[in-house]
Design an enzyme around this catalytic site. Structure first.
Site, PDB file in Angstrom:
ATOM      1  N   HIS A   1      33.942  63.395  22.940  1.00 17.03           N
ATOM      2  CA  HIS A   1      34.334  64.114  24.158  1.00 17.03           C
ATOM      3  C   HIS A   1      35.805  64.520  24.071  1.00 17.03           C
ATOM      4  O   HIS A   1      36.608  63.816  23.448  1.00 17.03           O
ATOM      5  CB  HIS A   1      34.112  63.204  25.372  1.00 17.03           C
ATOM      6  CG  HIS A   1      34.122  63.917  26.683  1.00 17.03           C
ATOM      7  ND1 HIS A   1      35.299  64.156  27.372  1.00 17.03           N
ATOM      8  CD2 HIS A   1      33.119  64.442  27.428  1.00 17.03           C
ATOM      9  CE1 HIS A   1      35.005  64.807  28.491  1.00 17.03           C
ATOM     10  NE2 HIS A   1      33.693  64.991  28.549  1.00 17.03           N
TER      11      HIS A   1
ATOM     12  N   TYR B   1      34.762  68.347  38.584  1.00 15.56           N
ATOM     13  CA  TYR B   1      36.013  67.696  38.945  1.00 15.56           C
ATOM     14  C   TYR B   1      35.959  67.325  40.429  1.00 15.56           C
ATOM     15  O   TYR B   1      35.425  68.082  41.248  1.00 15.56           O
ATOM     16  CB  TYR B   1      37.200  68.633  38.696  1.00 15.56           C
ATOM     17  CG  TYR B   1      37.410  68.980  37.238  1.00 15.56           C
ATOM     18  CD1 TYR B   1      37.760  68.006  36.313  1.00 15.56           C
ATOM     19  CD2 TYR B   1      37.275  70.296  36.782  1.00 15.56           C
ATOM     20  CE1 TYR B   1      37.962  68.323  34.978  1.00 15.56           C
ATOM     21  CE2 TYR B   1      37.478  70.617  35.452  1.00 15.56           C
ATOM     22  CZ  TYR B   1      37.819  69.627  34.548  1.00 15.56           C
ATOM     23  OH  TYR B   1      38.016  69.937  33.235  1.00 15.56           O
TER      24      TYR B   1
ATOM     25  N   ASP C   1      29.893  65.958  35.284  1.00 13.13           N
ATOM     26  CA  ASP C   1      29.834  66.369  36.689  1.00 13.13           C
ATOM     27  C   ASP C   1      31.121  67.083  37.052  1.00 13.13           C
ATOM     28  O   ASP C   1      32.084  67.082  36.280  1.00 13.13           O
ATOM     29  CB  ASP C   1      29.542  65.194  37.625  1.00 13.13           C
ATOM     30  CG  ASP C   1      30.619  64.130  37.632  1.00 13.13           C
ATOM     31  OD1 ASP C   1      31.453  64.093  36.698  1.00 13.13           O
ATOM     32  OD2 ASP C   1      30.655  63.324  38.572  1.00 13.13           O
TER      33      ASP C   1
ATOM     34  N   PHE D   1      34.038  71.886  32.938  1.00 16.41           N
ATOM     35  CA  PHE D   1      35.373  71.889  32.332  1.00 16.41           C
ATOM     36  C   PHE D   1      36.305  72.940  32.927  1.00 16.41           C
ATOM     37  O   PHE D   1      37.465  73.025  32.541  1.00 16.41           O
ATOM     38  CB  PHE D   1      35.308  72.064  30.805  1.00 16.41           C
ATOM     39  CG  PHE D   1      34.649  70.922  30.090  1.00 16.41           C
ATOM     40  CD1 PHE D   1      35.309  69.718  29.922  1.00 16.41           C
ATOM     41  CD2 PHE D   1      33.354  71.046  29.607  1.00 16.41           C
ATOM     42  CE1 PHE D   1      34.685  68.643  29.279  1.00 16.41           C
ATOM     43  CE2 PHE D   1      32.728  69.987  28.958  1.00 16.41           C
ATOM     44  CZ  PHE D   1      33.397  68.791  28.789  1.00 16.41           C
TER      45      PHE D   1
END
Length: 223
Positions: A189, A68, A66, A79
């Site tokens: 991740h 920031y 989701d 990202f």
């Protein structure tokens, strides 16, 4: 609420999706959230991934969780952060892996990934909105239905797309991708917790993607 600048190539998908009952309810719920709470990204950038990446030029799909949730950070691309915002830890690790992968020493000072999107990279969060300072706070909305449909639409209607799935959450999102038609790259991740435990660095996803694109006659990505 739909960004009027969504690229024309996405029109067939959105014509189907926007008629579904869940999508109409989702848009109502998102509108309510933005009216009652501070939410990110700005409303006009919720569908920014679909205006910056042309579907008919699609080469790579990167799936995030989701946006920031800090003030002024999110710009509708996973990202990615707005110009002038400090590069977040996960993105720092992404840039570090790119450097390692290509034996480079270039460290970007800007975390805005619109330049990736312009090259045919769909930077897709599983959920497209979030409340300020509350990670994953819109998981109760129906964004997962929407983004599952995006992934399935690409998988079924296109070929030779590189899907980068980072972390267990993204792995689950990609379970239905047709791996006979597409290249699916999976790793841990890039967040510090995962990366520092050895699940991110050395995955060489970026060179693998470029090598694949070269073999199918497509222009490689300038990472």
């Amino acid at each position: 609420m739909l960004d009027k600048d969504i690229d024309f190539s996405w029109k067939p998908f959105f014509e189907i999706e926007t008629q579904k009952d869940y999508f109409l309810k989702l848009m109502q719920d998102v509108e309510n959230e933005y009216n009652t709470s501070v939410c990110f990204p700005p409303k006009e950038l919720i569908f920014h991934a679909f205006s910056t990446c042309k579907l008919d030029h699609l080469k790579v799909v990167i799936i995030g969780q989701d946006p920031y949730h800090g003030e002024g950070e999110a710009n509708g691309l996973c990202f990615s952060v707005n110009d002038g915002v400090k590069i977040p830890p996960s993105l720092k690790n992404i840039f570090a892996e790119i450097n390692s992968d290509f034996d480079s020493i270039f460290l970007p000072t800007n975390g805005n990934l619109e330049r990736w999107a312009a090259q045919g990279i769909l930077l897709l969060n599983a959920g497209l909105t979030v409340r300020k300072d509350e990670a994953n706070s819109h998981k109760h909305l129906k964004w997962n239905l929407f983004t599952d449909d995006v992934i399935n639409y690409i998988s079924e209607n296109y070929e030779n797309v590189v899907f980068m799935l980072w972390g267990s959450f993204a792995h689950k999102k990609g379970l239905k991708i047709n791996r006979e038609k597409h290249l699916v790259l999976e790793s841990g991740h890039p967040s510090p917790l995962s990366a520092n435990r050895g699940f991110w660095f050395g995955n060489k996803h970026f060179s693998q993607a470029n090598d694949y694109l070269k073999t199918i006659g497509k222009t490689q990505i300038d990472w």
